[in-house]
Write a protein that holds these residues in place. Structure first.
Motif, PDB file in Angstrom:
ATOM      1  N   ASN A  32       0.850  -1.170   0.000  1.00  0.00           N
ATOM      2  CA  ASN A  32       0.000   0.000   0.000  1.00  0.00           C
ATOM      3  C   ASN A  32       0.897   1.234   0.000  1.00  0.00           C
ATOM      4  O   ASN A  32       1.826   1.325   0.792  1.00  0.00           O
ATOM      5  N   ALA A  33       0.646   2.155  -0.916  1.00  0.00           N
ATOM      6  CA  ALA A  33       1.417   3.402  -0.992  1.00  0.00           C
ATOM      7  C   ALA A  33       0.460   4.553  -1.288  1.00  0.00           C
ATOM      8  O   ALA A  33      -0.390   4.435  -2.161  1.00  0.00           O
ATOM      9  N   ALA A  34       0.584   5.640  -0.562  1.00  0.00           N
ATOM     10  CA  ALA A  34      -0.346   6.753  -0.741  1.00  0.00           C
ATOM     11  C   ALA A  34       0.291   8.009  -1.331  1.00  0.00           C
ATOM     12  O   ALA A  34      -0.425   8.894  -1.755  1.00  0.00           O
ATOM     13  N   TRP A  35       1.595   8.107  -1.355  1.00  0.00           N
ATOM     14  CA  TRP A  35       2.222   9.339  -1.815  1.00  0.00           C
ATOM     15  C   TRP A  35       2.583   9.213  -3.275  1.00  0.00           C
ATOM     16  O   TRP A  35       3.686   8.796  -3.622  1.00  0.00           O
ATOM     17  N   GLY A  36       1.657   9.584  -4.147  1.00  0.00           N
ATOM     18  CA  GLY A  36       1.943   9.498  -5.567  1.00  0.00           C
ATOM     19  C   GLY A  36       0.824  10.060  -6.414  1.00  0.00           C
ATOM     20  O   GLY A  36      -0.218  10.476  -5.916  1.00  0.00           O
ATOM     21  N   GLY A  37       1.074  10.054  -7.712  1.00  0.00           N
ATOM     22  CA  GLY A  37       0.074  10.537  -8.660  1.00  0.00           C
ATOM     23  C   GLY A  37       0.634  10.567 -10.067  1.00  0.00           C
ATOM     24  O   GLY A  37       1.785  10.205 -10.311  1.00  0.00           O
ATOM     25  N   ILE A  38      -0.174  11.017 -10.982  1.00  0.00           N
ATOM     26  CA  ILE A  38       0.231  11.163 -12.376  1.00  0.00           C
ATOM     27  C   ILE A  38       1.203  12.336 -12.455  1.00  0.00           C
ATOM     28  O   ILE A  38       0.910  13.428 -11.970  1.00  0.00           O
ATOM     29  N   SER A  39       2.377  12.103 -13.059  1.00  0.00           N
ATOM     30  CA  SER A  39       3.375  13.173 -13.140  1.00  0.00           C
ATOM     31  C   SER A  39       3.600  13.650 -14.567  1.00  0.00           C
ATOM     32  O   SER A  39       4.138  14.730 -14.776  1.00  0.00           O
ATOM     33  N   GLU A  40       3.238  12.876 -15.532  1.00  0.00           N
ATOM     34  CA  GLU A  40       3.236  13.235 -16.950  1.00  0.00           C
ATOM     35  C   GLU A  40       2.081  12.469 -17.575  1.00  0.00           C
ATOM     36  O   GLU A  40       1.523  11.564 -16.952  1.00  0.00           O
ATOM     37  N   GLU A  41       1.755  12.776 -18.808  1.00  0.00           N
ATOM     38  CA  GLU A  41       0.616  12.109 -19.441  1.00  0.00           C
ATOM     39  C   GLU A  41       0.764  10.589 -19.464  1.00  0.00           C
ATOM     40  O   GLU A  41      -0.215   9.868 -19.346  1.00  0.00           O
ATOM     41  N   ASN A  42       1.989  10.103 -19.592  1.00  0.00           N
ATOM     42  CA  ASN A  42       2.191   8.656 -19.667  1.00  0.00           C
ATOM     43  C   ASN A  42       3.077   8.132 -18.532  1.00  0.00           C
ATOM     44  O   ASN A  42       3.745   7.125 -18.693  1.00  0.00           O
ATOM     45  N   GLU A  43       3.072   8.818 -17.379  1.00  0.00           N
ATOM     46  CA  GLU A  43       3.862   8.321 -16.264  1.00  0.00           C
ATOM     47  C   GLU A  43       3.214   8.615 -14.928  1.00  0.00           C
ATOM     48  O   GLU A  43       2.450   9.561 -14.771  1.00  0.00           O
ATOM     49  N   ILE A  44       3.557   7.749 -13.980  1.00  0.00           N
ATOM     50  CA  ILE A  44       3.089   7.865 -12.612  1.00  0.00           C
ATOM     51  C   ILE A  44       4.332   7.947 -11.718  1.00  0.00           C
ATOM     52  O   ILE A  44       5.343   7.314 -12.001  1.00  0.00           O
ATOM     53  N   SER A  45       4.261   8.755 -10.673  1.00  0.00           N
ATOM     54  CA  SER A  45       5.359   8.880  -9.714  1.00  0.00           C
ATOM     55  C   SER A  45       4.831   8.543  -8.334  1.00  0.00           C
ATOM     56  O   SER A  45       3.759   9.001  -7.938  1.00  0.00           O
ATOM     57  N   ILE A  46       5.611   7.730  -7.606  1.00  0.00           N
ATOM     58  CA  ILE A  46       5.214   7.291  -6.272  1.00  0.00           C
ATOM     59  C   ILE A  46       6.446   7.309  -5.375  1.00  0.00           C
ATOM     60  O   ILE A  46       7.532   6.926  -5.796  1.00  0.00           O
ATOM     61  N   CYS A  47       6.267   7.720  -4.139  1.00  0.00           N
ATOM     62  CA  CYS A  47       7.345   7.691  -3.157  1.00  0.00           C
ATOM     63  C   CYS A  47       7.352   6.322  -2.487  1.00  0.00           C
ATOM     64  O   CYS A  47       6.391   5.947  -1.818  1.00  0.00           O
ATOM     65  N   VAL A  48       8.426   5.563  -2.731  1.00  0.00           N
ATOM     66  CA  VAL A  48       8.555   4.210  -2.182  1.00  0.00           C
ATOM     67  C   VAL A  48       9.988   4.022  -1.712  1.00  0.00           C
ATOM     68  O   VAL A  48      10.916   4.094  -2.514  1.00  0.00           O
ATOM     69  N   SER A  49      10.188   3.770  -0.429  1.00  0.00           N
ATOM     70  CA  SER A  49      11.549   3.607   0.072  1.00  0.00           C
ATOM     71  C   SER A  49      12.155   2.289  -0.395  1.00  0.00           C
ATOM     72  O   SER A  49      11.446   1.350  -0.761  1.00  0.00           O
ATOM     73  N   ASP A  50      13.467   2.227  -0.367  1.00  0.00           N
ATOM     74  CA  ASP A  50      14.179   1.069  -0.931  1.00  0.00           C
ATOM     75  C   ASP A  50      14.189  -0.157  -0.033  1.00  0.00           C
ATOM     76  O   ASP A  50      14.634  -1.220  -0.438  1.00  0.00           O
ATOM     77  N   ASP A  51      13.662  -0.060   1.179  1.00  0.00           N
ATOM     78  CA  ASP A  51      13.658  -1.216   2.074  1.00  0.00           C
ATOM     79  C   ASP A  51      12.444  -2.133   1.896  1.00  0.00           C
ATOM     80  O   ASP A  51      12.323  -3.151   2.565  1.00  0.00           O
ATOM     81  N   HIS A  52      11.565  -1.785   0.975  1.00  0.00           N
ATOM     82  CA  HIS A  52      10.388  -2.608   0.713  1.00  0.00           C
ATOM     83  C   HIS A  52      10.722  -3.755  -0.235  1.00  0.00           C
ATOM     84  O   HIS A  52      11.505  -3.594  -1.174  1.00  0.00           O
ATOM     85  N   LYS A  53      10.107  -4.892  -0.008  1.00  0.00           N
ATOM     86  CA  LYS A  53      10.225  -6.036  -0.916  1.00  0.00           C
ATOM     87  C   LYS A  53       9.735  -5.630  -2.306  1.00  0.00           C
ATOM     88  O   LYS A  53      10.320  -6.015  -3.326  1.00  0.00           O
ATOM     89  N   THR A  54       8.693  -4.841  -2.364  1.00  0.00           N
ATOM     90  CA  THR A  54       8.141  -4.363  -3.630  1.00  0.00           C
ATOM     91  C   THR A  54       9.186  -3.592  -4.429  1.00  0.00           C
ATOM     92  O   THR A  54       9.303  -3.777  -5.638  1.00  0.00           O
ATOM     93  N   THR A  55       9.947  -2.729  -3.768  1.00  0.00           N
ATOM     94  CA  THR A  55      10.980  -1.955  -4.453  1.00  0.00           C
ATOM     95  C   THR A  55      12.046  -2.883  -5.028  1.00  0.00           C
ATOM     96  O   THR A  55      12.443  -2.739  -6.188  1.00  0.00           O
ATOM     97  N   LEU A 131       9.887   6.782  -7.357  1.00  0.00           N
ATOM     98  CA  LEU A 131       9.712   5.787  -8.403  1.00  0.00           C
ATOM     99  C   LEU A 131       8.900   6.420  -9.521  1.00  0.00           C
ATOM    100  O   LEU A 131       7.850   7.011  -9.272  1.00  0.00           O
ATOM    101  N   VAL A 132       9.389   6.314 -10.746  1.00  0.00           N
ATOM    102  CA  VAL A 132       8.647   6.800 -11.906  1.00  0.00           C
ATOM    103  C   VAL A 132       8.380   5.609 -12.809  1.00  0.00           C
ATOM    104  O   VAL A 132       9.300   4.877 -13.171  1.00  0.00           O
ATOM    105  N   GLY A 133       7.122   5.427 -13.128  1.00  0.00           N
ATOM    106  CA  GLY A 133       6.734   4.340 -14.013  1.00  0.00           C
ATOM    107  C   GLY A 133       6.147   4.868 -15.308  1.00  0.00           C
ATOM    108  O   GLY A 133       5.379   5.830 -15.292  1.00  0.00           O
ATOM    109  N   GLU A 134       6.528   4.234 -16.403  1.00  0.00           N
ATOM    110  CA  GLU A 134       5.923   4.558 -17.696  1.00  0.00           C
ATOM    111  C   GLU A 134       4.628   3.762 -17.796  1.00  0.00           C
ATOM    112  O   GLU A 134       4.625   2.533 -17.685  1.00  0.00           O
ATOM    113  N   ILE A 135       3.520   4.451 -17.982  1.00  0.00           N
ATOM    114  CA  ILE A 135       2.227   3.786 -18.104  1.00  0.00           C
ATOM    115  C   ILE A 135       2.150   3.126 -19.475  1.00  0.00           C
ATOM    116  O   ILE A 135       2.251   3.786 -20.503  1.00  0.00           O
TER     117      ILE A 135
END
Length: 185
Positions: A32-55, A131-135
């Motif tokens: 579960n991550a709450a700090w994020g949103g759409i940052s460009e038309e084709n990308e999403i940005s989320i704050c995720v620390s590096d100690d998570h298994k997900t990261t 974290l920046v993801g290309e949608i």
């Protein structure tokens, strides 16, 4: 009169994202991550620390999905945020969530959550935890569609209030974007 709160991570609404990945062993994981949103038309940005298994997983696989947490699955979505995949490798199974493989990226989609954004890792900054993801694709179950479009009232996404640590559903539609303000032209 206004009250000042200082520098705080307060913004409304704050979406509740469930980030899903596959581990090196192919085991699905989510957080579960709450700090994020759409940052460009084709990308999403989320704050995720590096100690998570997900990261660790998304950096190894280069992909992840982001589902909108919904009011029907509040407890399950909260659980994947309070339990680490480093400690409980089958946490999705424990809370009764199921996955299917994305058609577009090397990451799972959570079946019970009706909307997912499928992403490739574009960048990750360990120092800022950004974290920046290309949608690559957005998919939604037909149950949350009206006239072929995602209907927020059917999706029923929840938001997070960082002041009270509460989850809230979005309210009623109160206007029409790119329309109601025309009365001032």
């Amino acid at each position: 009169m206004r009250k000042n709160f200082g520098c705080k991570p307060m913004l409304y609404p704050m979406p509740v994202f469930i980030i899903a990945t596959y581990g090196k062993d192919g085991n699905p994981n989510a957080m579960n991550a709450a700090w994020g949103g759409i940052s460009e038309e084709n990308e999403i940005s989320i704050c995720v620390s590096d100690d998570h298994k997900t990261t660790e997983n998304l950096l190894a696989r280069g992909a992840f999905t982001v589902s909108m947490a919904t009011s029907d699955f509040v407890a399950e979505c909260d659980y994947v945020g309070i339990v680490s995949g480093n400690d409980v490798p089958n946490k999705l199974e424990v809370c009764g969530l199921h996955t299917q493989k994305s058609e577009f990226v090397d990451a799972p989609i959570i079946v019970e959550l009706p909307m997912a954004v499928e992403c490739r890792v574009k960048s990750y900054d360990k120092e800022t935890c950004r974290l920046v993801g290309e949608i690559v694709n957005v998919c939604a179950d037909e149950s949350v569609l009206t006239n072929g479009k995602i209907d927020v009232s059917k999706l029923n996404p929840i938001t997070y209030d960082s002041c009270t640590h509460g989850y809230y559903t979005l309210g009623d539609r109160v206007g029409n974007a790119f329309s109601d303000g025309k009365k001032f032209k």
